[in-house]
Design a protein around this motif. Structure first.
Motif, PDB file in Angstrom:
ATOM      1  N   ASP A 136      -8.823  -4.783   0.197  1.00 38.01           N
ATOM      2  CA  ASP A 136      -7.738  -4.641   1.186  1.00 38.01           C
ATOM      3  C   ASP A 136      -7.500  -5.971   1.888  1.00 38.01           C
ATOM      4  N   TRP A 143       0.868  -1.180   0.000  1.00 41.41           N
ATOM      5  CA  TRP A 143       0.000   0.000   0.000  1.00 41.41           C
ATOM      6  C   TRP A 143       0.907   1.233   0.000  1.00 41.41           C
ATOM      7  N   GLU A 157       2.479   1.637  -4.570  1.00 37.91           N
ATOM      8  CA  GLU A 157       2.032   0.279  -4.927  1.00 37.91           C
ATOM      9  C   GLU A 157       2.983  -0.438  -5.877  1.00 37.91           C
TER      10      GLU A 157
END
Ligand SMILES: Nc1ncnc2c1ncn2[C@@H]1O[C@H](COP(=O)(O)OP(=O)(O)OP(=O)(O)O)[C@@H](O)[C@H]1O
Ligand SMILES: Nc1nc2c(c(=O)[nH]1)N=C(CO)CN2
Length: 163
Positions: A151, A42, A45
């Protein structure tokens, strides 16, 4: 009493060995170590996948600054080069929480402000403390449930084991 949750991350070199070196650095204080997860990066990326894990430690003789110094010493021992924010690294040790301590000192923000958004921390934390609460934010299970499925799917359990 000083009970802390540390998050460990690595995406350069021998990632598992770097995570293990961080556990070794806190060995006598270890209460629990999570499984190792492979996670999509994250922040920035376009970089290799991380290995992430968390470790719960307890040492009445140490305060939150001691945990920060210990984590930074482990990062330096892993020859971490600080270049890009959220960029690749041999070892990252973040202090997620220390007891109920709240700190807005930029050198040591507590709880670590990124925690509610990071499935790479929430998932391993729930594994070792299913009823965990992030001070000021509520149950960790609720924080994870609030994340988008993408996620949660970016965090995969591996068969790597930290000793
Ligand atoms: N809870 C914390 N745990 C670890 N370092 C912290 C914490 N709060 C503030 N810091 C400070 O952050 C700096 C380290 O930042 P670092 O380069 O590791 O950030 P990052 O890992 O790229 O980003 P992030 O902190 O969002 O994970 C250090 O100077 C350290 O003093
Ligand atoms: N999945 C994942 N992504 C990251 C991580 C990390 O530990 N895991 N650490 C970063 C630097 O703080 C940037 N991005």
């Amino acid at each position: 009493m000083s009970r802390a949750l540390l998050s460990l991350g690595s995406n350069l070199g021998d990632r598992l060995a770097f995570l293990q070196s961080a556990v070794d650095a806190v060995r006598p204080a270890v209460v629990a170590v999570s499984s190792v997860y492979e996670t999509k990066a994250w922040g920035v990326e376009d970089q290799p996948d991380f290995l992430n894990a968390v470790v719960l430690v307890d040492d009445p003789a140490r305060d939150h600054w001691d945990w920060l110094r210990t984590g930074q010493a482990a990062e330096q021992a892993a020859e971490r080069v600080r270049e890009v924010r959220w960029g690749p690294r041999t070892l990252d040790v973040d202090i997620v929480t220390v007891d109920g301590v709240r700190s807005d000192d930029p050198q040591l923000l507590l709880p670590h402000p990124g925690t509610p958004e990071r499935a790479s921390v929430l998932i391993p934390w729930l594994e070792i403390e299913p009823a965990a609460v992030l001070p000021g934010h509520g149950p960790v299970a609720d924080l994870l449930a609030a994340r988008p499925a993408s996620d949660r799917d970016s965090v995969r359990l591996t068969s790597f084991v930290l000793a």
